[in-house]
Design a protein around this motif. Structure first.
Motif, PDB file in Angstrom:
ATOM      1  N   GLU A   1       0.872  -1.208   0.047  1.00 31.79           N
ATOM      2  CA  GLU A   1      -0.014   0.033  -0.033  1.00 31.79           C
ATOM      3  C   GLU A   1       0.800   1.142   0.019  1.00 31.79           C
ATOM      4  O   GLU A   1       0.430   2.337  -0.499  1.00 31.79           O
ATOM      5  CB  GLU A   1      -1.109   0.175   1.141  1.00 31.79           C
ATOM      6  CG  GLU A   1      -0.228  -0.083   2.688  1.00 31.79           C
ATOM      7  CD  GLU A   1      -0.108  -1.496   2.876  1.00 31.79           C
ATOM      8  OE1 GLU A   1       0.303  -1.630   4.394  1.00 31.79           O
ATOM      9  OE2 GLU A   1       0.018  -2.577   2.087  1.00 31.79           O
ATOM     10  N   TYR A   2       2.055   1.055   0.351  1.00 30.88           N
ATOM     11  CA  TYR A   2       2.862   2.416   0.454  1.00 30.88           C
ATOM     12  C   TYR A   2       3.186   2.988  -0.919  1.00 30.88           C
ATOM     13  O   TYR A   2       3.711   4.062  -1.012  1.00 30.88           O
ATOM     14  CB  TYR A   2       4.097   2.105   1.300  1.00 30.88           C
ATOM     15  CG  TYR A   2       3.875   1.760   2.875  1.00 30.88           C
ATOM     16  CD1 TYR A   2       3.380   2.807   3.644  1.00 30.88           C
ATOM     17  CD2 TYR A   2       4.122   0.506   3.288  1.00 30.88           C
ATOM     18  CE1 TYR A   2       3.226   2.501   4.977  1.00 30.88           C
ATOM     19  CE2 TYR A   2       3.700   0.242   4.515  1.00 30.88           C
ATOM     20  CZ  TYR A   2       3.358   1.429   5.389  1.00 30.88           C
ATOM     21  OH  TYR A   2       3.052   1.105   6.733  1.00 30.88           O
TER      22      TYR A   2
ATOM     23  N   THR B   1       0.948   5.963  -2.839  1.00 34.15           N
ATOM     24  CA  THR B   1       1.021   7.311  -2.527  1.00 34.15           C
ATOM     25  C   THR B   1       0.721   8.116  -3.862  1.00 34.15           C
ATOM     26  O   THR B   1       1.414   7.965  -4.772  1.00 34.15           O
ATOM     27  CB  THR B   1       2.488   7.759  -1.710  1.00 34.15           C
ATOM     28  OG1 THR B   1       2.595   9.229  -1.673  1.00 34.15           O
ATOM     29  CG2 THR B   1       3.501   7.390  -2.455  1.00 34.15           C
TER      30      THR B   1
ATOM     31  N   GLN C   1      -6.664  -5.619  15.350  1.00 29.95           N
ATOM     32  CA  GLN C   1      -5.954  -5.117  14.056  1.00 29.95           C
ATOM     33  C   GLN C   1      -6.089  -6.056  12.980  1.00 29.95           C
ATOM     34  O   GLN C   1      -6.615  -5.422  11.776  1.00 29.95           O
ATOM     35  CB  GLN C   1      -4.853  -4.603  14.468  1.00 29.95           C
ATOM     36  CG  GLN C   1      -4.168  -3.561  13.407  1.00 29.95           C
ATOM     37  CD  GLN C   1      -3.406  -4.078  12.328  1.00 29.95           C
ATOM     38  OE1 GLN C   1      -3.408  -5.409  12.127  1.00 29.95           O
ATOM     39  NE2 GLN C   1      -2.717  -3.358  11.435  1.00 29.95           N
TER      40      GLN C   1
ATOM     41  N   ALA D   1     -11.619  -3.604   6.617  1.00 29.40           N
ATOM     42  CA  ALA D   1     -11.076  -2.537   5.835  1.00 29.40           C
ATOM     43  C   ALA D   1     -12.193  -1.422   5.811  1.00 29.40           C
ATOM     44  O   ALA D   1     -13.450  -1.634   5.802  1.00 29.40           O
ATOM     45  CB  ALA D   1     -10.505  -2.818   4.643  1.00 29.40           C
TER      46      ALA D   1
ATOM     47  N   THR E   1     -13.405   3.659   2.375  1.00 24.91           N
ATOM     48  CA  THR E   1     -12.643   4.826   1.548  1.00 24.91           C
ATOM     49  C   THR E   1     -10.963   4.626   1.743  1.00 24.91           C
ATOM     50  O   THR E   1     -10.491   3.962   2.464  1.00 24.91           O
ATOM     51  CB  THR E   1     -12.763   6.125   2.226  1.00 24.91           C
ATOM     52  OG1 THR E   1     -12.548   6.220   3.707  1.00 24.91           O
ATOM     53  CG2 THR E   1     -14.416   6.369   2.175  1.00 24.91           C
ATOM     54  N   PRO E   2     -10.232   5.028   0.668  1.00 24.27           N
ATOM     55  CA  PRO E   2      -8.874   4.943   0.631  1.00 24.27           C
ATOM     56  C   PRO E   2      -8.241   5.632   1.513  1.00 24.27           C
ATOM     57  O   PRO E   2      -8.888   6.518   2.355  1.00 24.27           O
ATOM     58  CB  PRO E   2      -8.592   5.412  -0.766  1.00 24.27           C
ATOM     59  CG  PRO E   2      -9.824   5.652  -1.583  1.00 24.27           C
ATOM     60  CD  PRO E   2     -10.857   5.800  -0.695  1.00 24.27           C
ATOM     61  N   ASP E   3      -7.058   5.219   2.051  1.00 26.02           N
ATOM     62  CA  ASP E   3      -6.302   5.936   2.959  1.00 26.02           C
ATOM     63  C   ASP E   3      -6.059   7.478   2.255  1.00 26.02           C
ATOM     64  O   ASP E   3      -5.822   7.586   1.105  1.00 26.02           O
ATOM     65  CB  ASP E   3      -4.938   5.317   3.217  1.00 26.02           C
ATOM     66  CG  ASP E   3      -5.271   3.947   4.153  1.00 26.02           C
ATOM     67  OD1 ASP E   3      -6.280   3.877   4.632  1.00 26.02           O
ATOM     68  OD2 ASP E   3      -4.298   3.049   3.951  1.00 26.02           O
ATOM     69  N   PRO E   4      -5.798   8.376   3.293  1.00 25.44           N
ATOM     70  CA  PRO E   4      -5.344   9.611   2.565  1.00 25.44           C
ATOM     71  C   PRO E   4      -4.121   9.701   1.677  1.00 25.44           C
ATOM     72  O   PRO E   4      -3.279   9.243   2.460  1.00 25.44           O
ATOM     73  CB  PRO E   4      -5.319  10.529   3.587  1.00 25.44           C
ATOM     74  CG  PRO E   4      -6.013  10.042   4.875  1.00 25.44           C
ATOM     75  CD  PRO E   4      -5.987   8.482   4.613  1.00 25.44           C
TER      76      PRO E   4
ATOM     77  N   ARG F   1      -3.699   8.239  -1.081  1.00 27.49           N
ATOM     78  CA  ARG F   1      -3.522   6.999  -1.599  1.00 27.49           C
ATOM     79  C   ARG F   1      -4.696   6.634  -2.622  1.00 27.49           C
ATOM     80  O   ARG F   1      -4.888   5.544  -2.922  1.00 27.49           O
ATOM     81  CB  ARG F   1      -3.378   5.630  -0.946  1.00 27.49           C
ATOM     82  CG  ARG F   1      -1.987   5.807  -0.001  1.00 27.49           C
ATOM     83  CD  ARG F   1      -1.754   4.819   0.925  1.00 27.49           C
ATOM     84  NE  ARG F   1      -0.856   4.953   1.914  1.00 27.49           N
ATOM     85  CZ  ARG F   1      -0.406   4.210   2.969  1.00 27.49           C
ATOM     86  NH1 ARG F   1      -1.145   3.400   3.222  1.00 27.49           N
ATOM     87  NH2 ARG F   1       0.739   4.661   3.499  1.00 27.49           N
TER      88      ARG F   1
ATOM     89  N   ARG G   1     -12.333   2.385  -1.671  1.00 32.94           N
ATOM     90  CA  ARG G   1     -10.998   1.656  -1.333  1.00 32.94           C
ATOM     91  C   ARG G   1     -10.528   0.602  -2.591  1.00 32.94           C
ATOM     92  O   ARG G   1      -9.528   0.629  -2.806  1.00 32.94           O
ATOM     93  CB  ARG G   1     -11.021   1.404   0.161  1.00 32.94           C
ATOM     94  CG  ARG G   1      -9.997   0.674   0.705  1.00 32.94           C
ATOM     95  CD  ARG G   1      -9.727   0.552   1.948  1.00 32.94           C
ATOM     96  NE  ARG G   1      -8.705   0.008   2.426  1.00 32.94           N
ATOM     97  CZ  ARG G   1      -7.755   1.060   3.154  1.00 32.94           C
ATOM     98  NH1 ARG G   1      -8.248   2.130   3.352  1.00 32.94           N
ATOM     99  NH2 ARG G   1      -6.790   0.708   3.714  1.00 32.94           N
TER     100      ARG G   1
ATOM    101  N   GLU H   1      -7.611   0.741  -4.881  1.00 33.36           N
ATOM    102  CA  GLU H   1      -6.341  -0.143  -4.746  1.00 33.36           C
ATOM    103  C   GLU H   1      -6.119  -0.956  -6.147  1.00 33.36           C
ATOM    104  O   GLU H   1      -5.108  -1.133  -6.643  1.00 33.36           O
ATOM    105  CB  GLU H   1      -6.733  -1.363  -3.618  1.00 33.36           C
ATOM    106  CG  GLU H   1      -6.281  -0.794  -2.274  1.00 33.36           C
ATOM    107  CD  GLU H   1      -6.408  -1.715  -1.122  1.00 33.36           C
ATOM    108  OE1 GLU H   1      -6.717  -3.033  -1.429  1.00 33.36           O
ATOM    109  OE2 GLU H   1      -6.442  -1.618   0.050  1.00 33.36           O
TER     110      GLU H   1
END
Length: 341
Positions: free
Chosen positions: A124-125, A128, A208, A213, A216-219, A221, A264, A268
């Motif tokens: 996922e990184y 960005t 966790q 999930a 929505t997507p992570d900010p 991304r 999301r 992805e």
């Protein structure tokens, strides 16, 4: 002695000491980067992969490399070697993003201009939208830099000075301990130990892992542009045609998978498509997408948290990667499209 004379004397002495230290550090080569004309022994003492990667990445004993972070760390280079006949080194460094991984890949290629195989694991990184490809944790880019100035500046650190002393002691030792040359590090005992020693820690990990999930997507991304994919296309396009390139989207816990129909999931999918397209500028490429629902990954107990899996998953993933490498090596250049298991 006047103050001016004292200041001049003091400045000259400081410059001489600094120059002497830099010369010593350069010759000692504390992290076995290969820059020194004087050999102080092969490999490095046991230490973290952030600094050990310089030595491992230039080791000509390894014709294949695995690059990523802890999401691919558990894949055994020995198992890959047995499956393919290619000696592999694990160059994965936990808590790294694409910028660090690209630096590691460039370092490896600098010392292996004709590698047999590269395995790289975007996560996922890589999604960005920041073209600077920020890295949240410190990383010794100077150690892998092709700039002599950057390297010399990097030597001017207290931690490096300590390592210079350690390196000298290692050179004088009769049988010094050495970090594993192939770079494999098994995180499973650490996770099991944490869970066994702290019930709250175990519960937090499970929570966790099992939290669905978000929709929505992570900010930062969500795309539509993915600069890491653009940078990767340049690197992949520069690989020798004979090199087998396997791109692995590493598995995550079932609950952590984005649900179809959500924003999301769309973000992805767009990110993975961009990375896969970038990889395919290289003629011998396979893309393994294990970041999706799979019957063999639907057991949450095979994951410690959302992104770290256990040995059975790692072994199956290594076998799948090995099979793709064998197929790519056997396939004539340009002969048929890459598979997507």
């Amino acid at each position: 002695m006047t103050w001016r004379a004292f200041a001049g004397w003091f400045g000259g002495a400081a410059a001489a000491i600094l120059s002497g230290y830099l010369l010593l550090a350069f010759l000692v080569d504390p992290y076995d980067s290969g820059r020194s004309p004087v050999s102080t022994g092969v490999g490095v003492r046991p230490q973290g992969p952030r600094t050990a990667v310089a030595s491992r990445g230039r080791d000509t004993a390894f014709a294949g490399a695995v690059i990523g972070n802890s999401h691919i760390q558990l894949v055994s280079p020995e198992r890959l070697g047995e499956a393919t006949g290619i000696p592999f080194v694990q160059l994965s460094v936990p808590a790294t993003s694409p910028a660090e991984q690209f630096a590691i890949l460039a370092w490896y290629l600098r010392h292996h201009p004709q590698p047999e195989a590269i395995v790289i694991a975007p996560d996922e990184y890589w999604c960005t939208d920041d073209p600077a490809l920020p890295n949240p944790k410190s990383f010794p880019f100077w150690l892998l830099s092709d700039s002599a100035t950057a390297y010399l500046r990097g030597l001017l650190r207290f931690s490096v000075a300590q390592e210079v002393v350690n390196r000298l002691g290692r050179a004088l030792a009769r049988d010094p301990a050495r970090a594993p040359p192939d770079g494999w590090s098994d995180y499973e005992p650490e996770y099991l130990g944490l869970a066994a020693g702290d019930a709250r820690q175990a519960a937090a990990q499970a929570a966790q892992r099992d939290t669905p999930a978000p929709q929505t997507p992570d900010p930062g991304r969500a795309g539509p542009g993915f600069p890491a994919a653009e940078r990767f296309a340049h690197l992949a396009g520069g690989l020798p045609a004979r090199t087998a390139l396997v791109v692995v989207f590493p598995p995550i816990a079932p609950a952590a998978l984005a649900r179809p129909g959500t924003a999301r999931h769309a973000a992805e999918a767009a990110c993975k498509a961009a990375i896969a397209a970038a990889a395919r500028v290289h003629p011998r490429t396979a893309v393994l997408d294990w970041r999706r629902p799979r019957p063999d990954l639907d057991d949450p107990s095979q994951f410690f948290d959302a992104g770290h899996y256990r040995h059975p998953v790692a072994r199956r993933l290594a076998d799948a990667v090995g099979a793709e490498i064998r197929r790519l090596v056997a396939r004539k250049e340009g002969g048929g499209p890459p598979a997507q298991p």
